[in-house]
Design a protein around this motif. Sequence first.
Motif, PDB file in Angstrom:
ATOM      1  N   ALA A  19       0.829  -1.208   0.000  1.00  0.00           N
ATOM      2  CA  ALA A  19       0.000   0.000   0.000  1.00  0.00           C
ATOM      3  C   ALA A  19       0.862   1.255   0.000  1.00  0.00           C
ATOM      4  O   ALA A  19       0.561   2.239  -0.696  1.00  0.00           O
ATOM      5  CB  ALA A  19      -0.934  -0.013   1.207  1.00  0.00           C
ATOM      6  N   VAL A  20       1.946   1.263   0.787  1.00  0.00           N
ATOM      7  CA  VAL A  20       2.844   2.424   0.796  1.00  0.00           C
ATOM      8  C   VAL A  20       3.498   2.593  -0.574  1.00  0.00           C
ATOM      9  O   VAL A  20       3.649   3.719  -1.071  1.00  0.00           O
ATOM     10  CB  VAL A  20       3.911   2.278   1.897  1.00  0.00           C
ATOM     11  CG1 VAL A  20       4.873   3.469   1.876  1.00  0.00           C
ATOM     12  CG2 VAL A  20       3.255   2.174   3.270  1.00  0.00           C
ATOM     13  N   ALA A  21       3.890   1.484  -1.193  1.00  0.00           N
ATOM     14  CA  ALA A  21       4.485   1.553  -2.527  1.00  0.00           C
ATOM     15  C   ALA A  21       3.486   2.106  -3.551  1.00  0.00           C
ATOM     16  O   ALA A  21       3.847   2.917  -4.411  1.00  0.00           O
ATOM     17  CB  ALA A  21       4.968   0.161  -2.953  1.00  0.00           C
ATOM     18  N   MET A  22       2.229   1.681  -3.458  1.00  0.00           N
ATOM     19  CA  MET A  22       1.207   2.189  -4.368  1.00  0.00           C
ATOM     20  C   MET A  22       0.976   3.682  -4.152  1.00  0.00           C
ATOM     21  O   MET A  22       0.819   4.455  -5.116  1.00  0.00           O
ATOM     22  CB  MET A  22      -0.109   1.434  -4.194  1.00  0.00           C
ATOM     23  CG  MET A  22      -1.224   1.914  -5.125  1.00  0.00           C
ATOM     24  SD  MET A  22      -2.795   1.074  -4.865  1.00  0.00           S
ATOM     25  CE  MET A  22      -2.381  -0.573  -5.434  1.00  0.00           C
ATOM     26  N   LEU A  23       0.957   4.108  -2.897  1.00  0.00           N
ATOM     27  CA  LEU A  23       0.782   5.520  -2.597  1.00  0.00           C
ATOM     28  C   LEU A  23       1.946   6.333  -3.171  1.00  0.00           C
ATOM     29  O   LEU A  23       1.740   7.408  -3.753  1.00  0.00           O
ATOM     30  CB  LEU A  23       0.696   5.708  -1.077  1.00  0.00           C
ATOM     31  CG  LEU A  23       0.122   7.036  -0.571  1.00  0.00           C
ATOM     32  CD1 LEU A  23      -1.351   7.167  -0.938  1.00  0.00           C
ATOM     33  CD2 LEU A  23       0.290   7.144   0.939  1.00  0.00           C
TER      34      LEU A  23
END
Length: 452
Positions: free
Chosen positions: A280-284
């Motif tokens: 999720a952090v990578a997608m953000l």
Amino acid sequence: MDSLEKRSVAALAAVYAMRMLGLFMVLPVFVLLGQDLVGATPALLGFAIGAYGLSQALLQIPFGMLSDRIGRKRLIHFGLALFAVGSLLAGLSEHVYGVIAGRVLQGAGAIASVLMALLSDLTREENRTQAMATVGLSIGVAFAVSLFLGPMLGELAGLPGLFYLTAGLALAGMALVQWWVPTPARETVHPDAQPASRQLKRVLTDGRLLRLDFGIFALHLVLTALFLVVPVTLQDKAGLPSGHHWWVYLSVMALGFIAMVPFIIIGEKKRLMKPVLCGAVAMLTFSCLLLLVSPPTLPVLWGTLFLFFMAFNLLEATLPSLISKESPAGAKGTAMGVYSTSQFLGAFVGGAVGGVLVERIGDAAPFQMMLVVLTLWLLAALTMRAPSHTKSFVVQLRSSGDDSEGGIDQALRQLPGVDDVTILSGSRTAYLKVDQQAFDAKALDGLAFVKQ
């Protein structure tokens, strides 16, 4: 839950939701509507957006501790009154400094932990997790509603109208607390619901918790900074009038919420919370990179914002659960207090620093700041230990008996699945962190010091 508990939970969840709705409704429209304020500059508008976060961050933990001394309802009324006065001041002000003062006053009513403490007073231990989950759901719904309701009402009533509505919501909340929320027969300290000074050092030196605190700081920094640029981009570059922004926010939030649900289930059921968090952090981070380098057409902006809010919703739902699991036994309230402080501090920094960057460098600068902060968060998430899969469990101890607290602590720690134990001196209560798969509550039946 019995009828009294349902009534208490519904009323307090409504108060929490109305307060958050008022705070966030201005977020997607403030940069556009605030340009008409006297003295407005990008830096001052950014400071005004995040100003509530500064006072929230400073007062969140003190308010929670103070409620034990002067009473829950009295402090909640005081906080909501500050919120209403701040909203009226912001609505009546034609100068940007008046709006900043109003936003600071709005945030000064930092009653989140007080509401949670009152909720704990009014619910039984076995129903408390469900009660707090209901409040958490109400906050999420209020945030989602605010993002599309703000542009719609802003088009009709302008920025003052949004602040006046916020003041009305605060007064409605005061009425709910006064006439609908029961007064508890006894107000007690709840380590799992409110901050405690004796636990602060323990929480502030826990590396796992600090990584999660930085995560929520980064998440709300990025959210606030996003709304310094995206509304202007949608209007000036994508050609979408501000009154129509609501459908963009509504669609990306709703679909983003639906898309993140399977990942929540996978993370919890398969015990894969670390990969889900890092993904999720990578997608953000990737969505912020797209906002920086992609052409500002409406389809591209919509797709990028969908990725952003899918990741945002996933992280907003995941982080509180991880804080609860990682916090020491008996210190969840303190851990959540520090977590909330970090969240509001992130909102302040995102608005204040992002506004200065827009004014001095340009619209691309906040996205560059966001990328730096998110990269740091991704590194912290990748190097963190896999989160534990524990839950809180409260054990009531017999008021008489010859067992010492040290002996009770040792006996409880020897039970299968018990990860941590905290015994509050004089309260005859033990707080346990237990692995849900390995712990069996029936093992407590054979312990003489446990109240049956």
